[in-house]
Design an enzyme around this catalytic site. Structure first.
Site, PDB file in Angstrom:
ATOM      1  N   CYS A 425      10.209  39.264  16.856  1.00 45.57           N
ATOM      2  CA  CYS A 425      10.051  40.500  17.614  1.00 45.57           C
ATOM      3  C   CYS A 425       8.585  40.855  17.814  1.00 45.57           C
ATOM      4  O   CYS A 425       8.244  41.647  18.697  1.00 45.57           O
ATOM      5  CB  CYS A 425      10.777  41.638  16.929  1.00 45.57           C
ATOM      6  N   LYS A 428       7.113  40.526  21.339  1.00 46.60           N
ATOM      7  CA  LYS A 428       7.486  41.379  22.482  1.00 46.60           C
ATOM      8  C   LYS A 428       6.223  41.895  23.164  1.00 46.60           C
ATOM      9  O   LYS A 428       5.197  42.103  22.523  1.00 46.60           O
ATOM     10  CB  LYS A 428       8.305  42.586  21.979  1.00 46.60           C
ATOM     11  N   GLY A 548      16.785  44.242  30.242  1.00 51.61           N
ATOM     12  CA  GLY A 548      16.157  42.940  30.063  1.00 51.61           C
ATOM     13  C   GLY A 548      15.321  42.902  28.811  1.00 51.61           C
ATOM     14  O   GLY A 548      15.320  43.839  27.995  1.00 51.61           O
ATOM     15  N   HIS A 549      14.605  41.827  28.667  1.00 49.85           N
ATOM     16  CA  HIS A 549      13.738  41.632  27.503  1.00 49.85           C
ATOM     17  C   HIS A 549      12.516  40.850  27.957  1.00 49.85           C
ATOM     18  O   HIS A 549      12.637  39.882  28.703  1.00 49.85           O
ATOM     19  CB  HIS A 549      14.487  40.849  26.424  1.00 49.85           C
ATOM     20  N   THR A 550      11.341  41.300  27.512  1.00 52.07           N
ATOM     21  CA  THR A 550      10.114  40.608  27.888  1.00 52.07           C
ATOM     22  C   THR A 550       9.342  40.235  26.639  1.00 52.07           C
ATOM     23  O   THR A 550       9.084  41.095  25.799  1.00 52.07           O
ATOM     24  CB  THR A 550       9.229  41.518  28.766  1.00 52.07           C
TER      25      THR A 550
END
Ligand SMILES: Cc1cc2nc3c(=O)[nH]c(=O)nc-3n(C[C@H](O)[C@H](O)[C@H](O)COP(=O)(O)OP(=O)(O)OC[C@H]3O[C@@H](n4cnc5c(N)ncnc54)[C@H](O)[C@@H]3O)c2cc1C
Length: 776
Positions: A425, A428, A548-550
Site C-alpha cells: 500500500c 499508492k 479505481g486504484h492508482t
C-alpha cells in the site's frame, strides 16, 4: 521494494514542427538533458523542407524526399510527439492549450509555427484562394488540382499572388508540372495559362537587379502574364479584382504574399509585431515572457528585421537549442547572430536554378544540381539518425541535477522519487495528487450507480437493472505510446472491445493504473491526462467510471474492469449474446479494422516506422468498436470476438474450435495498416509475435509454410498481436454485402470479408489459405 525510474523534472513544449525545432530535436537526441521531458506538438506528423517544396511540386521529388518525419525524429530525441493544433498559451497556469484535448503543462515553451500569408483584409481570399501556408493544407489542394488536371477537369487560368522568391518559384514549378501532365495525356488539353500579381514594382524585390532581370526573362519566355504594381483587393470563383478596379480571370488562385503569425497568438498576451509575429530579443526569447522562446518565420527579432525564409529558420535551430538548455540549467543566454548575406538558390521548375547572394547572381542547370545536392544533404541529417537516442527522460541520477530552478519542495519530491520505493500500500499515489488529478473528471451520470466517484467509499455499489445480466471483462497493459491522453483513450477502447464483442452494452467500469514516481505536479498532470482520455471514451460508450486504484510503478499502465449489461429472458438466460461459438459453414468472416498495430509499434520503438504509419495506427486504435458491434448484430452476426493479443489467427482459431467448423482465409483480402507489411518484411515484430507463431502450424497445417515472400508477410500479419483491434464476426453470406457497406458507412473504412466458414474436415488443418472467394 523496487528501484524507481528517474523522474521528470522539467517540461519543454515545442510548439510547431518547423525548421528550427527539427534542429532542436536533433541536438537533444545527440546530447540529452537529464530530467527534461520534451514534447513536440504539431498539426502534422511530417513537415516539409521548404527548400525542396518547389521541386516536389515540379515532380522531381516524392513526398518522403521533401518531408521530415517528426514522429521518427521524436523517437530519436526521446521526445513525445503530440499531434494537435495549438490554440493558445495560458501563461498564468503555464499551459499550452490544444484543440480537442486537454492542455499540456510547461516550464518552457518554444514556438516555431511558421507563418501564413496575410489574407484577412482581402475579400474572398479565405474562401477562394489557396494559401501556400500551412504547406500541408496547400499540398492537399495541390494534389486535388493535379487529379482534376489528369481527369481533364483542371483549371484553365491559374493566378499566383505574390512575386517574392516563394511565389515565383512556386508558379514556375506548377507550370512545369502541369505542362508535363497535360503532355502525358496526349496534349489534347491545353496546359493552363499562368498569371502573376504583385504590388511591388519588380519580381523578387528583396534580391539584386541581375536576379530580378533573370527571373523577369524566364517568366516572359514561359508565357506568364506578369502584373506588377497591382494590388489585389478581392477574389471570387471567376478571378481577382485589383485596386484599379480591373478584373483578372482565374479559376484557381494561389496566395504567396507577406506572411503573418498565426491568429492564435493574439490571445496569448505576448508582445507581437504589426504582422502578429512574436517579438523576441537577440536570445530568441519573448520580450514579454522569459519562459517563452520563438524562432523561424513566427519570430520577429527586435534588433533586426529578417526576411521570412527557411534559411533563417534552419540557422536559428542551434542557437535556440543552446539557449533552451541554458535557460533550463540556469546559465546566461547567448545571442543569435543572423548572417547579413545569405545564399538563395531559386529554381525555375525545369531543373535549372538561379543563385543569389548580395549583389551576386549566376544561373544554370549546374546550380540546380548543386542545390539538389545541398538539399539532399540537409535531409540526410534528419533521416540518417542512427539508433534512437536514449532521450532526455531516460537519464537521471546525478545528471538530473543539471535541470535547475526547482522549488525546495520539488527538489525533495525529486529526491524521493529517485530513492528506493515501497511496495504494497506504500506504493499508492498520494491522496492529494490523486484528488487533484481526478478533480476535473466528469464520469457519465448513471442512476444505477448508488455509490461511485461522486460519493467515494471503499467500494462502488451498482444496481443491476431488472431484466439484465452482467457481462464482465478486465484488460490491462503498459503504455506503448508516451502521450498519456491518447494512451488513456486507447486503453479504455481496448478494454471495452470484449464487452462489445459479446453484444453487450457497457455500463460501469473501475480503473487500475500505475504512474511513474516524480514531482507531484507532473504525476498529477500525467494521471489527469490519461484519465481524461479514458473517461471521454467510457462516457461516449455509455459507461460510467465508478472507482479505481492508482499505484506507483516503473511504467505508465492502465486497465479497466468493465461491467456490461445484456438482456435476459424470463428464464434468466441472455438473449442476443454474441459468443465465440456459433460459426456455420457457408458464413463469411468479417473483420472491421485493419491489422498491423503490433509490428508498426515494434518498428516505432526502434525509430523505423514512418510517422504517418504510426499516426494511422493510433487513429485506428482510437476508433470505438461500438457502432461496429451494433452493425454486425443488425446484419445477423452469429458470433463475434475482438482481435487482440493472439493475432487474427489465434482469435479465429478460438472461434472455429468453439464452433466445430473450419475456415478458409483469403490472405489478399486482409485489411492492412499502412506500413505493416514493410515492417513485417523487415522482421520487426512485437514481443508476443513469437508465441503466436508457435501455434501457426497447428492451425494452418502445411499452409503455415509460405510459398512466396508475399505469403510470408501476410502469414506474419495473421500472427501480429493487435491493440484495440477490430471485431471478427461470422455473418450469413447473403448479408455480407449490406453488412460491409453499413460498416464502411459507419467509418470502418477497411472493413471487409476475409474468408469463409467451411464444414469441419477430420484430419485437415482447421484453417486453410484459399484463393479470393468473395467479391466486395
Ligand atoms: C513555395 C515556397 C518556397 C520556398 N522556398 C524557400 C527556399 O528555397 N529557401 C528558403 O529559405 N525559404 C523558402 N521559403 C520560405 C520558407 O518556406 C519559410 O520561411 C519557412 O518554411 C519557415 O520555416 P518555419 O520553421 O518558421 O515554419 P514552417 O516550416 O512553416 O513550420 C511550421 C510548422 O508548425 C506547424 N504548425 C503551425 N501552426 C501550428 C499550430 N497552431 N499548432 C501546431 N502546429 C502548428 C505546421 O504544421 C508546420 O509543421 C519558401 C516558401 C514558399 C511558400
Amino acid at each position: 521494494m523496487q528501484a524507481a525510474a528517474h523522474p521528470i523534472l522539467r517540461d519543454l513544449v515545442l510548439v510547431g514542427g518547423g525548421h528550427s525545432h527539427v534542429g532542436v530535436l536533433r541536438a537533444y537526441g545527440m546530447r540529452p538533458l537529464a530530467g527534461l521531458r520534451i514534447t513536440l506538438v504539431c498539426t502534422d506528423a511530417h513537415t516539409p523542407y521548404s527548400g525542396m517544396l518547389p521541386g516536389y511540386v515540379a515532380g522531381h521529388y516524392d513526398f518522403d524526399a521533401v518531408h521530415l518525419d517528426l514522429v521518427r525524429l521524436c523517437v530519436f530525441a526521446g521526445a513525445r510527439f503530440v499531434r494537435a493544433q495549438v490554440t493558445g498559451v495560458d501563461r498564468e497556469r503555464r499551459q499550452v492549450l490544444l484543440a480537442d484535448r486537454p492542455p499540456l503543462d510547461y516550464d518552457l515553451v518554444s514556438i516555431n509555427t511558421g507563418s501564413t500569408p496575410h489574407t484577412t483584409h482581402i475579400a474572398g481570399a479565405d474562401t477562394h484562394a489557396v494559401s501556400v501556408k500551412p504547406i500541408a493544407a496547400f499540398n492537399q489542394r495541390w494534389l486535388t488540382l493535379l487529379a482534376a488536371v489528369r481527369a481533364g477537369r483542371g483549371p484553365r487560368h491559374i493566378a499566383v499572388v505574390g512575386a517574392g522568391a516563394g511565389g515565383v518559384e512556386l508558379l514556375l514549378a506548377m507550370q512545369y508540372r502541369l505542362r508535363a501532365e497535360t503532355q502525358a495525356l496526349g496534349g489534347a488539353l491545353p496546359a493552363p495559362q499562368f498569371s502573376l500579381f504583385s504590388a511591388t514594382a519588380s519580381v523578387l524585390p528583396t534580391h539584386n537587379t541581375g536576379v530580378q532581370r533573370k527571373f523577369a526573362a524566364v517568366l516572359r519566355q514561359r508565357g506568364v502574364d506578369v502584373h506588377l504594381n497591382t494590388r489585389i483587393q478581392s477574389v471570387n470563383t471567376q478571378g481577382l479584382r485589383s485596386a484599379d478596379g480591373q478584373w483578372h480571370i482565374a479559376d484557381a488562385v494561389f496566395w504567396v504574399t507577406q506572411a503573418a503569425g498565426g491568429t492564435w497568438l493574439q490571445g496569448t498576451g505576448l508582445a507581437l509585431d504589426a504582422a502578429g509575429c512574436v517579438r523576441v530579443n537577440a536570445q530568441l526569447q519573448s520580450i514579454s515572457d522569459a519562459r517563452i522562446f520563438a524562432a523561424g518565420d513566427v519570430a520577429s527579432l527586435d534588433n533586426r528585421s529578417l526576411e521570412k525564409a527557411g534559411v533563417f529558420a534552419v540557422r536559428m535551430g542551434m542557437p535556440l537549442a543552446r539557449n533552451l538548455r541554458r535557460a533550463l540549467t540556469g546559465q546566461t543566454l547567448q545571442p543569435y547572430r543572423a548572417q547579413t548575406r545569405w545564399l538563395a538558390l531559386i529554381s525555375t521548375g525545369d531543373r535549372y536554378a538561379v543563385a543569389s547572394r548580395g549583389a551576386l547572381g549566376f544561373a544554370g542547370a549546374w546550380v540546380w544540381r548543386w542545390k539538389d545536392h545541398i538539399d539532399r544533404r540537409f535531409m540526410r541529417r534528419f533521416t540518417d539518425l542512427g539508433a534512437p537516442g536514449m532521450g532526455s527522460r531516460a537519464l537521471g541520477g546525478v545528471q538530473a541535477a543539471s535541470v535547475t530552478g526547482l522549488s525546495a519542495q520539488e527538489a525533495l519530491q525529486s529526491q524521493a522519487a529517485q530513492a528506493m520505493r515501497c511496495g504494497g500500500c506504500g506504493a499508492k499515489v498520494g491522496a492529494s495528487v490523486l484528488a487533484k488529478a481526478l478533480a476535473g473528471l466528469q464520469p457519465l451520470a448513471n442512476a444505477d450507480v448508488l455509490i461511485g466517484l461522486h460519493a467515494p467509499d471503499d467500494a462502488a455499489v451498482v444496481r443491476v437493472p431488472a431484466g439484465k445480466a452482467v457481462v464482465q471483462s478486465v484488460d490491462f497493459f503498459r503504455a506503448f505510446v508516451d502521450d498519456p491522453y491518447l494512451f488513456g483513450r486507447i486503453a479504455a477502447n481496448h478494454a471495452l472491445g470484449d464487452v462489445f464483442a459479446m453484444g453487450a452494452q457497457p455500463h460501469t467500469a473501475t480503473a487500475i493504473a500505475t504512474v511513474p514516481p516524480g514531482i507531484d505536479r507532473q504525476t498529477q498532470a500525467c494521471l489527469a491526462q490519461m484519465m481524461t482520455g479514458a473517461v471521454e471514451v467510457l462516457n461516449a460508450a455509455g459507461c460510467t467510471l465508478v472507482g479505481g486504484h492508482t499505484g506507483e510503478g516503473q511504467e505508465l499502465a492502465l486497465g479497466f474492469a468493465i461491467n456490461g449489461l445484456i438482456d435476459v429472458d424470463a428464464q434468466g438466460q441472455p438473449r442476443a449474446l454474441l459468443r465465440k461459438a456459433g460459426l456455420q459453414a457457408g458464413d463469411v468472416l468479417v473483420l472491421t479494422k485493419p491489422l498491423g498495430t503490433g509490428t508498426v509499434f515494434a518498428a516505432h520503438g526502434l525509430g523505423r516506422a514512418r510517422g504517418r504509419w504510426v499516426q494511422a495506427a493510433l487513429r485506428g486504435m482510437d476508433q470505438s468498436s461500438q457502432a461496429a458491434a451494433a452493425t454486425l448484430a443488425a446484419h445477423g452476426a452469429r458470433c463475434c470476438t475482438d482481435v487482440t493479443g493472439f493475432g487474427l489467427l489465434g482469435h479465429l482459431a478460438e472461434m472455429v474450435q468453439a464452433s466445430g467448423v473450419g475456415a478458409g482465409l483469403d490472405l489478399l483480402a486482409l485489411p492492412v495498416l499502412d506500413g505493416a507489411l514493410e515492417c513485417l518484411d523487415a522482421g520487426l515484430t512485437s514481443s508476443l509475435h513469437g508465441a503466436n507463431a508457435q501455434s501457426a502450424q497447428r492451425w494452418l497445417g502445411p499452409d503455415a509454410k509460405p510459398r512466396t515472400p508475399q505469403q510470408r508477410a501476410f502469414i506474419a500479419l495473421l500472427l501480429d498481436p493487435q491493440t484495440a483491434g477490430g471485431l471478427l464476426a461470422g455473418v450469413p453470406a447473403d448479408h455480407a454485402a449490406a453488412c460491409i457497406a453499413a460498416l464502411r458507412a459507419q467509418g470502418y473504412a477497411q472493413a471487409c470479408v476475409i474468408g469463409r466458414v467451411k464444414p469441419y474436415a477430420p484430419g485437415a488443418a482447421p484453417i486453410a489459405i484459399v484463393e479470393p472467394i468473395v467479391e466486395q
